[in-house]
Design a protein around this motif. Sequence first.
Motif, PDB file in Angstrom:
ATOM      1  N   PHE A  19       0.875  -1.160   0.000  1.00 49.91           N
ATOM      2  CA  PHE A  19       0.000   0.000   0.000  1.00 49.91           C
ATOM      3  C   PHE A  19       0.921   1.221   0.000  1.00 49.91           C
ATOM      4  CE2 PHE A  19      -2.959  -2.838   2.494  1.00 49.91           C
ATOM      5  CZ  PHE A  19      -4.031  -2.798   1.612  1.00 49.91           C
ATOM      6  N   GLU A  20       0.724   2.162  -0.933  1.00 50.74           N
ATOM      7  CA  GLU A  20       1.433   3.440  -0.898  1.00 50.74           C
ATOM      8  C   GLU A  20       0.468   4.436  -0.288  1.00 50.74           C
ATOM      9  OE1 GLU A  20       2.927   4.594  -4.731  1.00 50.74           O
ATOM     10  OE2 GLU A  20       4.219   2.827  -4.877  1.00 50.74           O
ATOM     11  N   ILE A  21       0.828   4.933   0.895  1.00 50.92           N
ATOM     12  CA  ILE A  21      -0.081   5.764   1.679  1.00 50.92           C
ATOM     13  C   ILE A  21       0.480   7.175   1.788  1.00 50.92           C
ATOM     14  CG2 ILE A  21      -1.176   6.007   3.959  1.00 50.92           C
ATOM     15  CD1 ILE A  21      -0.388   2.832   4.087  1.00 50.92           C
ATOM     16  N   ASP A  22      -0.405   8.157   1.628  1.00 48.07           N
ATOM     17  CA  ASP A  22      -0.013   9.551   1.800  1.00 48.07           C
ATOM     18  C   ASP A  22      -0.500  10.017   3.171  1.00 48.07           C
ATOM     19  OD1 ASP A  22       0.893  12.186   1.191  1.00 48.07           O
ATOM     20  OD2 ASP A  22      -1.175  12.746   0.714  1.00 48.07           O
ATOM     21  N   ARG A  23       0.459  10.418   4.016  1.00 50.67           N
ATOM     22  CA  ARG A  23       0.129  10.976   5.329  1.00 50.67           C
ATOM     23  C   ARG A  23       0.666  12.407   5.349  1.00 50.67           C
ATOM     24  NH1 ARG A  23      -1.211   9.602  10.580  1.00 50.67           N
ATOM     25  NH2 ARG A  23      -0.275  10.923  12.170  1.00 50.67           N
ATOM     26  N   GLU A  24      -0.192  13.343   4.934  1.00 47.37           N
ATOM     27  CA  GLU A  24       0.170  14.762   4.929  1.00 47.37           C
ATOM     28  C   GLU A  24       1.510  15.000   4.242  1.00 47.37           C
ATOM     29  OE1 GLU A  24      -0.072  15.684   9.088  1.00 47.37           O
ATOM     30  OE2 GLU A  24      -2.204  15.220   9.145  1.00 47.37           O
ATOM     31  N   GLY A  25       1.667  14.398   3.044  1.00 47.44           N
ATOM     32  CA  GLY A  25       2.880  14.601   2.258  1.00 47.44           C
ATOM     33  C   GLY A  25       3.986  13.595   2.515  1.00 47.44           C
ATOM     34  N   ILE A  26       3.856  12.779   3.538  1.00 48.85           N
ATOM     35  CA  ILE A  26       4.862  11.746   3.829  1.00 48.85           C
ATOM     36  C   ILE A  26       4.357  10.430   3.250  1.00 48.85           C
ATOM     37  CG2 ILE A  26       6.034  10.445   5.654  1.00 48.85           C
ATOM     38  CD1 ILE A  26       5.612  12.945   7.457  1.00 48.85           C
ATOM     39  N   GLU A  27       5.236   9.742   2.494  1.00 46.10           N
ATOM     40  CA  GLU A  27       4.834   8.444   1.934  1.00 46.10           C
ATOM     41  C   GLU A  27       5.148   7.340   2.937  1.00 46.10           C
ATOM     42  OE1 GLU A  27       5.143   6.522  -2.334  1.00 46.10           O
ATOM     43  OE2 GLU A  27       7.057   6.311  -1.288  1.00 46.10           O
ATOM     44  N   ILE A  28       4.150   6.515   3.198  1.00 42.88           N
ATOM     45  CA  ILE A  28       4.298   5.364   4.087  1.00 42.88           C
ATOM     46  C   ILE A  28       3.960   4.125   3.267  1.00 42.88           C
ATOM     47  CG2 ILE A  28       3.408   4.213   6.159  1.00 42.88           C
ATOM     48  CD1 ILE A  28       2.819   7.027   7.293  1.00 42.88           C
ATOM     49  N   LEU A  29       4.808   3.109   3.372  1.00 41.89           N
ATOM     50  CA  LEU A  29       4.589   1.846   2.658  1.00 41.89           C
ATOM     51  C   LEU A  29       4.244   0.753   3.659  1.00 41.89           C
ATOM     52  CD1 LEU A  29       7.659   2.016   0.238  1.00 41.89           C
ATOM     53  CD2 LEU A  29       5.303   2.703  -0.243  1.00 41.89           C
ATOM     54  N   ILE A  30       3.119   0.082   3.420  1.00 37.89           N
ATOM     55  CA  ILE A  30       2.722  -1.042   4.274  1.00 37.89           C
ATOM     56  C   ILE A  30       2.528  -2.258   3.383  1.00 37.89           C
ATOM     57  CG2 ILE A  30       0.923  -1.989   5.783  1.00 37.89           C
ATOM     58  CD1 ILE A  30       0.425   0.802   6.852  1.00 37.89           C
ATOM     59  N   PRO A  31       3.228  -3.357   3.691  1.00 39.85           N
ATOM     60  CA  PRO A  31       3.047  -4.581   2.890  1.00 39.85           C
ATOM     61  C   PRO A  31       1.596  -5.053   2.907  1.00 39.85           C
ATOM     62  CG  PRO A  31       4.948  -4.780   4.341  1.00 39.85           C
ATOM     63  CD  PRO A  31       4.215  -3.529   4.751  1.00 39.85           C
ATOM     64  N   MET A  32       1.126  -5.498   1.740  1.00 40.94           N
ATOM     65  CA  MET A  32      -0.233  -6.043   1.643  1.00 40.94           C
ATOM     66  C   MET A  32      -0.175  -7.517   2.028  1.00 40.94           C
ATOM     67  SD  MET A  32      -1.590  -4.179  -1.798  1.00 40.94           S
ATOM     68  CE  MET A  32      -3.010  -5.237  -1.899  1.00 40.94           C
ATOM     69  N   ASN A  33      -0.008  -7.734   3.296  1.00 43.77           N
ATOM     70  CA  ASN A  33       0.157  -9.066   3.846  1.00 43.77           C
ATOM     71  C   ASN A  33      -1.168  -9.452   4.514  1.00 43.77           C
ATOM     72  OD1 ASN A  33       0.759 -11.133   5.766  1.00 43.77           O
ATOM     73  ND2 ASN A  33       2.920 -10.568   5.663  1.00 43.77           N
ATOM     74  N   ASP A  34      -1.669 -10.652   4.213  1.00 51.15           N
ATOM     75  CA  ASP A  34      -2.940 -11.104   4.806  1.00 51.15           C
ATOM     76  C   ASP A  34      -2.926 -11.016   6.330  1.00 51.15           C
ATOM     77  OD1 ASP A  34      -4.071 -11.555   2.351  1.00 51.15           O
ATOM     78  OD2 ASP A  34      -3.699 -13.720   2.365  1.00 51.15           O
ATOM     79  N   GLU A  35      -1.748 -11.217   6.923  1.00 53.35           N
ATOM     80  CA  GLU A  35      -1.653 -11.168   8.380  1.00 53.35           C
ATOM     81  C   GLU A  35      -1.824  -9.743   8.916  1.00 53.35           C
ATOM     82  OE1 GLU A  35       1.946 -13.118   9.654  1.00 53.35           O
ATOM     83  OE2 GLU A  35       1.560 -14.801   8.309  1.00 53.35           O
ATOM     84  N   PHE A  36      -1.523  -8.736   8.073  1.00 53.38           N
ATOM     85  CA  PHE A  36      -1.649  -7.340   8.498  1.00 53.38           C
ATOM     86  C   PHE A  36      -3.051  -6.791   8.256  1.00 53.38           C
ATOM     87  CE2 PHE A  36       3.109  -6.336   7.460  1.00 53.38           C
ATOM     88  CZ  PHE A  36       3.509  -7.221   8.447  1.00 53.38           C
ATOM     89  N   ILE A  37      -3.716  -7.261   7.200  1.00 52.29           N
ATOM     90  CA  ILE A  37      -5.028  -6.713   6.837  1.00 52.29           C
ATOM     91  C   ILE A  37      -6.094  -7.367   7.706  1.00 52.29           C
ATOM     92  CG2 ILE A  37      -6.737  -6.425   4.999  1.00 52.29           C
ATOM     93  CD1 ILE A  37      -4.338  -6.582   3.018  1.00 52.29           C
TER      94      ILE A  37
END
Length: 174
Positions: free
Chosen positions: A133-151
């Motif tokens: 997942f490429e996430i925008d947090r007020e201009g900061i890019e955060i990457l979170i793996p699309m892992n079944d254990e995380f979702i």
Amino acid sequence: MKKEECFYLGKIVSKFSFKGEVLIKLDTDEPESYVKMESVFIDYNNNLVPFFIEKSKLHKSDLLRVKFEDIDSEEDADDLMKAEIYLPLSLLPKLEGDQFYYHEVIGFTIVDKTFGTVGIIKAINDSTAQALFEIDREGIEILIPMNDEFIDKIDREAKQVIVNTPEGLIDLYL
């Protein structure tokens, strides 16, 4: 038809016969679902052009052998080599529960059970070994793996993806 209204189905990878048949490499886990199509959109000179299918059948399990109407020779087929194939989004089967299509969650908010609201999903990066997942947090890019254990949950009504990431993962970006 615009590309935004369609999903990528595959790519024409080679000619099959002197009668204009082509082989399409399908980008799907269920190629058999696409054998009975009547038409597809082909990205031709940066336009999506409808092509009608005379006949099609699976070839070596993940390739679709297709005879398009009015493509009757090798020369006609040459013109379509490496072209991308699309279908309207309306033809995608509806997914239930925590299954989702990548395009479907763009714009959803990511909420971590411990951290809280992380940000808005702006894209899915599936070019790596693990989709992210490429996430925008007020201009900061955060990457979170699309892992079944995380979702944890997909909440379509609230337009949220609820995740439970390992401690410290989100803090790495902040």
